[in-house]
Design a protein around this motif. Sequence first.
Motif, short mmCIF file in Angstrom:
data_model
loop_
_atom_site.label_atom_id
_atom_site.label_comp_id
_atom_site.label_asym_id
_atom_site.label_seq_id
_atom_site.Cartn_x
_atom_site.Cartn_y
_atom_site.Cartn_z
N ARG A 172 50.23 45.79 47.37
CA ARG A 172 50.98 45.24 46.23
C ARG A 172 50.17 44.18 45.49
O ARG A 172 50.09 44.18 44.26
CB ARG A 172 52.30 44.62 46.71
CG ARG A 172 53.37 45.61 47.01
CD ARG A 172 54.71 44.90 47.32
NE ARG A 172 55.59 45.81 47.99
CZ ARG A 172 55.75 45.89 49.32
NH1 ARG A 172 55.11 45.07 50.13
NH2 ARG A 172 56.57 46.77 49.84
N ALA A 173 49.57 43.27 46.23
CA ALA A 173 48.80 42.19 45.61
C ALA A 173 47.58 42.74 44.87
O ALA A 173 47.29 42.32 43.74
CB ALA A 173 48.35 41.18 46.67
N GLY A 174 46.87 43.68 45.47
CA GLY A 174 45.71 44.26 44.82
C GLY A 174 46.07 45.01 43.56
O GLY A 174 45.39 44.90 42.53
N MET A 175 47.16 45.78 43.61
CA MET A 175 47.59 46.52 42.43
C MET A 175 48.01 45.57 41.30
O MET A 175 47.68 45.80 40.14
CB MET A 175 48.74 47.46 42.78
CG MET A 175 48.31 48.66 43.60
SD MET A 175 49.68 49.74 44.05
CE MET A 175 50.09 50.42 42.45
N SER A 221 39.63 50.58 47.29
CA SER A 221 40.57 49.69 47.95
C SER A 221 41.57 49.21 46.89
O SER A 221 41.35 49.43 45.70
CB SER A 221 39.84 48.48 48.55
OG SER A 221 39.44 47.59 47.54
N PRO A 222 42.64 48.53 47.31
CA PRO A 222 43.61 48.05 46.32
C PRO A 222 43.03 47.03 45.33
O PRO A 222 43.63 46.77 44.30
CB PRO A 222 44.69 47.39 47.18
CG PRO A 222 44.55 47.99 48.52
CD PRO A 222 43.08 48.29 48.67
N THR A 223 41.87 46.47 45.63
CA THR A 223 41.31 45.43 44.77
C THR A 223 40.18 45.93 43.86
O THR A 223 39.56 45.12 43.18
CB THR A 223 40.79 44.26 45.61
OG1 THR A 223 39.76 44.74 46.48
CG2 THR A 223 41.91 43.61 46.42
N THR A 224 39.90 47.23 43.85
CA THR A 224 38.74 47.71 43.08
C THR A 224 39.10 48.61 41.90
O THR A 224 38.25 49.34 41.40
CB THR A 224 37.74 48.43 44.00
OG1 THR A 224 38.39 49.56 44.61
CG2 THR A 224 37.18 47.49 45.06
N ALA A 225 40.33 48.53 41.42
CA ALA A 225 40.73 49.36 40.28
C ALA A 225 39.94 49.01 39.03
O ALA A 225 39.53 49.90 38.28
CB ALA A 225 42.22 49.20 40.01
#
Length: 134
Positions: free
Chosen positions: A34-37, A115-119
Amino acid sequence: MSPSMLNVGLDPALVDDAPSSRAAFPEIDAEAVRAGMAAGRARLEELGLSVDVCLLDYGRTAEAVFRAALTAKDYDIVLIGAGVRLDPELTPLLEVLVNTTHELAPGAKLCFNVSPTTAVEAVQRWWPEHKPLV
């Protein structure tokens, strides 16, 4: 009009309860997803993209939900999340997402985070035409 992006991935609410996701990503829980998105979406919007999110289950309704999202709007970019791509159990779902994108949004660039942080990094590789947004 700003370029549009669809970020498609597993519903974070399901991540903690799925054995294959826990095995594939033991260090990532629903809150991290959730945080990464949210951080990625905020940054991409700062850079001028219109960002929509499509959250899926593990397959029962995933194709219908994804088809509905792709037919609701024309997207320039479709990002398929690492949670779908890197979990071997979800290879059939990945195939559905890629082929449905090819069918319904043939002009959209596909990109993939790790990963969720690399969008943001994933999108920067492909929009516009391989040039970074920064």
